[in-house]
Scaffold this motif. Structure first.
Motif, PDB file in Angstrom:
ATOM      1  N   GLU A   3      38.864  31.663  44.958  1.00 28.55           N
ATOM      2  CA  GLU A   3      38.503  33.017  45.328  1.00 28.55           C
ATOM      3  C   GLU A   3      38.067  33.749  44.067  1.00 28.55           C
ATOM      4  OE1 GLU A   3      38.186  34.257  48.215  1.00 28.55           O
ATOM      5  OE2 GLU A   3      39.085  32.638  49.384  1.00 28.55           O
ATOM      6  N   PRO A   4      36.817  34.191  43.980  1.00 26.90           N
ATOM      7  CA  PRO A   4      36.336  34.820  42.744  1.00 26.90           C
ATOM      8  C   PRO A   4      36.993  36.167  42.489  1.00 26.90           C
ATOM      9  CG  PRO A   4      34.719  35.034  44.502  1.00 26.90           C
ATOM     10  CD  PRO A   4      35.797  34.128  45.023  1.00 26.90           C
ATOM     11  N   ASN A   5      36.988  36.572  41.225  1.00 26.05           N
ATOM     12  CA  ASN A   5      37.492  37.878  40.832  1.00 26.05           C
ATOM     13  C   ASN A   5      36.452  38.920  41.231  1.00 26.05           C
ATOM     14  OD1 ASN A   5      38.304  40.209  39.502  1.00 26.05           O
ATOM     15  ND2 ASN A   5      39.199  39.075  37.796  1.00 26.05           N
ATOM     16  N   LYS A   6      36.754  39.713  42.255  1.00 26.93           N
ATOM     17  CA  LYS A   6      35.788  40.692  42.754  1.00 26.93           C
ATOM     18  C   LYS A   6      35.854  42.017  41.991  1.00 26.93           C
ATOM     19  CE  LYS A   6      35.839  38.684  47.387  1.00 26.93           C
ATOM     20  NZ  LYS A   6      36.119  38.882  48.824  1.00 26.93           N
ATOM     21  N   ILE A   7      36.803  42.137  41.070  1.00 34.49           N
ATOM     22  CA  ILE A   7      36.912  43.342  40.253  1.00 34.49           C
ATOM     23  C   ILE A   7      36.129  43.161  38.954  1.00 34.49           C
ATOM     24  CG2 ILE A   7      38.491  44.940  39.120  1.00 34.49           C
ATOM     25  CD1 ILE A   7      38.705  44.935  42.146  1.00 34.49           C
ATOM     26  N   GLN A   8      36.434  42.072  38.251  1.00 33.88           N
ATOM     27  CA  GLN A   8      35.735  41.763  37.008  1.00 33.88           C
ATOM     28  C   GLN A   8      34.563  40.838  37.323  1.00 33.88           C
ATOM     29  OE1 GLN A   8      35.701  42.694  34.012  1.00 33.88           O
ATOM     30  NE2 GLN A   8      37.656  43.545  33.394  1.00 33.88           N
ATOM     31  N   LEU A   9      33.483  41.409  37.811  1.00 36.31           N
ATOM     32  CA  LEU A   9      32.361  40.598  38.282  1.00 36.31           C
ATOM     33  C   LEU A   9      31.690  39.828  37.163  1.00 36.31           C
ATOM     34  CD1 LEU A   9      30.766  43.108  40.808  1.00 36.31           C
ATOM     35  CD2 LEU A   9      32.381  41.262  41.265  1.00 36.31           C
ATOM     36  N   ALA A  10      31.655  40.387  35.971  1.00 35.69           N
ATOM     37  CA  ALA A  10      30.938  39.741  34.872  1.00 35.69           C
ATOM     38  C   ALA A  10      31.780  38.687  34.160  1.00 35.69           C
ATOM     39  CB  ALA A  10      30.484  40.788  33.868  1.00 35.69           C
ATOM     40  N   ALA A  11      33.047  38.649  34.479  1.00 32.30           N
ATOM     41  CA  ALA A  11      33.936  37.769  33.716  1.00 32.30           C
ATOM     42  C   ALA A  11      33.740  36.300  34.048  1.00 32.30           C
ATOM     43  CB  ALA A  11      35.391  38.158  33.965  1.00 32.30           C
ATOM     44  N   ASN A  12      33.356  36.014  35.294  1.00 35.66           N
ATOM     45  CA  ASN A  12      33.204  34.623  35.727  1.00 35.66           C
ATOM     46  C   ASN A  12      34.431  33.809  35.342  1.00 35.66           C
ATOM     47  OD1 ASN A  12      31.915  32.478  36.979  1.00 35.66           O
ATOM     48  ND2 ASN A  12      30.890  31.822  35.110  1.00 35.66           N
ATOM     49  N   GLN A  13      35.599  34.391  35.581  1.00 38.44           N
ATOM     50  CA  GLN A  13      36.835  33.770  35.115  1.00 38.44           C
ATOM     51  C   GLN A  13      37.141  32.486  35.871  1.00 38.44           C
ATOM     52  OE1 GLN A  13      39.731  36.877  35.497  1.00 38.44           O
ATOM     53  NE2 GLN A  13      39.415  37.589  33.418  1.00 38.44           N
ATOM     54  N   LYS A 318      49.861  41.754  36.568  1.00 35.67           N
ATOM     55  CA  LYS A 318      48.530  42.071  37.074  1.00 35.67           C
ATOM     56  C   LYS A 318      47.848  43.047  36.136  1.00 35.67           C
ATOM     57  CE  LYS A 318      48.167  44.720  40.676  1.00 35.67           C
ATOM     58  NZ  LYS A 318      48.219  45.246  42.061  1.00 35.67           N
ATOM     59  N   SER A 319      46.637  42.705  35.732  1.00 33.10           N
ATOM     60  CA  SER A 319      45.879  43.613  34.875  1.00 33.10           C
ATOM     61  C   SER A 319      44.415  43.581  35.279  1.00 33.10           C
ATOM     62  CB  SER A 319      46.022  43.217  33.398  1.00 33.10           C
ATOM     63  OG  SER A 319      45.287  42.044  33.122  1.00 33.10           O
ATOM     64  N   PHE A 320      43.715  44.655  34.922  1.00 33.60           N
ATOM     65  CA  PHE A 320      42.303  44.753  35.258  1.00 33.60           C
ATOM     66  C   PHE A 320      41.493  43.690  34.525  1.00 33.60           C
ATOM     67  CE2 PHE A 320      38.013  46.448  34.832  1.00 33.60           C
ATOM     68  CZ  PHE A 320      37.738  46.863  36.130  1.00 33.60           C
ATOM     69  N   GLN A 321      41.919  43.372  33.297  1.00 35.62           N
ATOM     70  CA  GLN A 321      41.142  42.453  32.469  1.00 35.62           C
ATOM     71  C   GLN A 321      41.334  40.994  32.867  1.00 35.62           C
ATOM     72  OE1 GLN A 321      43.039  44.961  31.242  1.00 35.62           O
ATOM     73  NE2 GLN A 321      41.336  46.320  30.681  1.00 35.62           N
ATOM     74  N   THR A 322      42.557  40.604  33.192  1.00 37.34           N
ATOM     75  CA  THR A 322      42.847  39.178  33.379  1.00 37.34           C
ATOM     76  C   THR A 322      43.216  38.805  34.806  1.00 37.34           C
ATOM     77  OG1 THR A 322      45.183  39.480  32.795  1.00 37.34           O
ATOM     78  CG2 THR A 322      43.647  38.992  30.995  1.00 37.34           C
ATOM     79  N   GLY A 323      43.327  39.789  35.701  1.00 34.95           N
ATOM     80  CA  GLY A 323      43.750  39.467  37.056  1.00 34.95           C
ATOM     81  C   GLY A 323      45.247  39.225  37.109  1.00 34.95           C
ATOM     82  N   SER A 324      45.699  38.297  37.932  1.00 32.59           N
ATOM     83  CA  SER A 324      47.126  38.021  38.120  1.00 32.59           C
ATOM     84  C   SER A 324      47.545  36.780  37.349  1.00 32.59           C
ATOM     85  CB  SER A 324      47.444  37.837  39.611  1.00 32.59           C
ATOM     86  OG  SER A 324      47.158  39.010  40.331  1.00 32.59           O
ATOM     87  N   ARG A 325      48.660  36.889  36.635  1.00 31.34           N
ATOM     88  CA  ARG A 325      49.211  35.765  35.898  1.00 31.34           C
ATOM     89  C   ARG A 325      50.714  35.715  36.120  1.00 31.34           C
ATOM     90  NH1 ARG A 325      46.022  34.445  30.429  1.00 31.34           N
ATOM     91  NH2 ARG A 325      43.942  35.085  31.054  1.00 31.34           N
TER      92      ARG A 325
END
Length: 357
Positions: A3-13, A318-325
């Protein structure tokens, strides 16, 4: 599933995970520890590796182009040939790897490596995963049928599960089933419908040309101490979910080295019931096969009374930069087992909502 990160669209995490596990070996071999790692995103798999103890079984890094198949190569399939086959059979037209090498080798090239077969068998035969929505009585009925197809075995398991329901103060004194069978002609149109259908009270399944209807009833005592039977659909959602959990737990703990993974384990359950369910894995006489449970929950009472140790609990950061860890409580400094719940709710660890109304 990615499931892609829909918040950090440019991160391509990428999603990264590593799992360390043991598989019981055949022929009196000592238990081997396997480590399987995977890094992927919506495009495909970037890195994948399998280790037996600390030895490389295979390793792929699609970023650098490195690969190591030396441990599984032989005269017919050298490392370069395995790599060419991987590029042909596991990647798409854009050279993105779509198929995990572990499953590809285990299914198609079964003679290359015993370690690959045994490592893959953990995922297919010893790991049970359930989302919160899938822990329901319909799936429990299906699990009973598939895991214990013999009628006597089914009856034994149902009897044991009903004993647990009684011990957990549900008011249920037993679970009984009513089975009806009808043999149909081979050309009967009923045989062309779905072979299995389950409702909240039971269901229909097919065995050859025989349609079998099985209805589940919960036995209670009325105010005159007389037995009364409820179709399962008349029980509460919490009771039905508890029945489903007990079937899964029974399946997990009665076989060797199984792992049960459940999302939102505490849904529809009283906190005291949830604590009792933990005993199926904590107490040796319930779990002689050393099976394991991994679950998510919101119930903070699980953090009290020394039920779980800091190394057994992880919180979601949970953070805006890294998502959930995930981060284990044992990675925090000076965690006191008796103070975990209070310190968690005070915000000393991650994983709490900062809500203001």
């Amino acid at each position: 599933l990615y499931e892609p990160n829909k918040i950090q669209l440019a991160a391509n995490q990428r999603t990264e995970f590593s799992i360390v596990y043991t598989c019981p070996q055949k022929e009196q071999r000592t238990d081997y520890w396997y480590t399987y790692t995977l890094e992927y995103n919506a495009k495909g798999i970037y890195k994948e590796a399998l280790y037996s103890n600390k030895d490389i079984v295979f390793y792929i890094d699609n970023d650098s182009g490195e690969h190591n198949f030396s441990a599984i190569s032989n005269a017919d399939y050298d490392a370069d040939r395995i790599e060419r086959l991987r590029l042909t059979e596991c990647t798409d037209e854009f050279h993105n790897q779509k198929t995990p090498v572990l499953s590809w080798l285990a299914k198609k090239y079964t003679n290359l490596s015993r370690d690959v077969i045994e490592a893959y068998s953990f995922f297919t035969a010893h790991l049970y995963t359930r989302s919160s929505q899938n822990v329901n009585v319909q799936n429990a009925f299906s699990t009973l049928l598939q895991t214990w197809p013999d009628e006597e075995e089914q009856s034994r398991v149902i009897s044991e599960v009903s004993d647990y329901l009684s011990q957990l103060d549900t008011g249920i004194l037993g679970v009984e089933t009513k089975t009806m069978e009808k043999v149909l002609e081979p050309d009967n149109e009923l045989l062309s419908i779905a072979s299995t259908f389950w409702s909240r009270s039971g269901g229909i399944h097919r065995r050859g040309n025989t349609m079998i209807k099985k209805i589940f009833y919960a036995k209670h005592n009325d105010s005159d101490n007389q037995e009364v039977y409820f179709p399962f659909e008349e029980e509460s959602d919490g009771t039905l979910r508890l029945f489903a959990l007990l079937v899964l737990i029974h399946k997990t703990t009665k076989s060797e080295s199984n792992v049960l993974v459940i999302d939102e384990m505490d849904s529809s359950l009283h906190p005291l019931i949830l604590r009792q369910l933990m005993n199926f894995f904590i107490k040796t006489h319930h779990n002689e096969n050393r099976s394991q449970i991994i679950f998510t929950a919101h119930d903070t009472e699980l953090l009290e009374g020394g039920l779980l140790m800091p190394g057994e609990v992880a919180v979601v950061e949970k953070s805006f930069q890294t998502g959930s860890r995930l981060r284990k409580l044992s990675n925090y400094d000076a965690v006191e087992p008796d103070m975990i719940r209070r310190e968690y709710l005070d915000g000393q660890y991650a994983g709490i909502p900062h809500a203001h109304i």
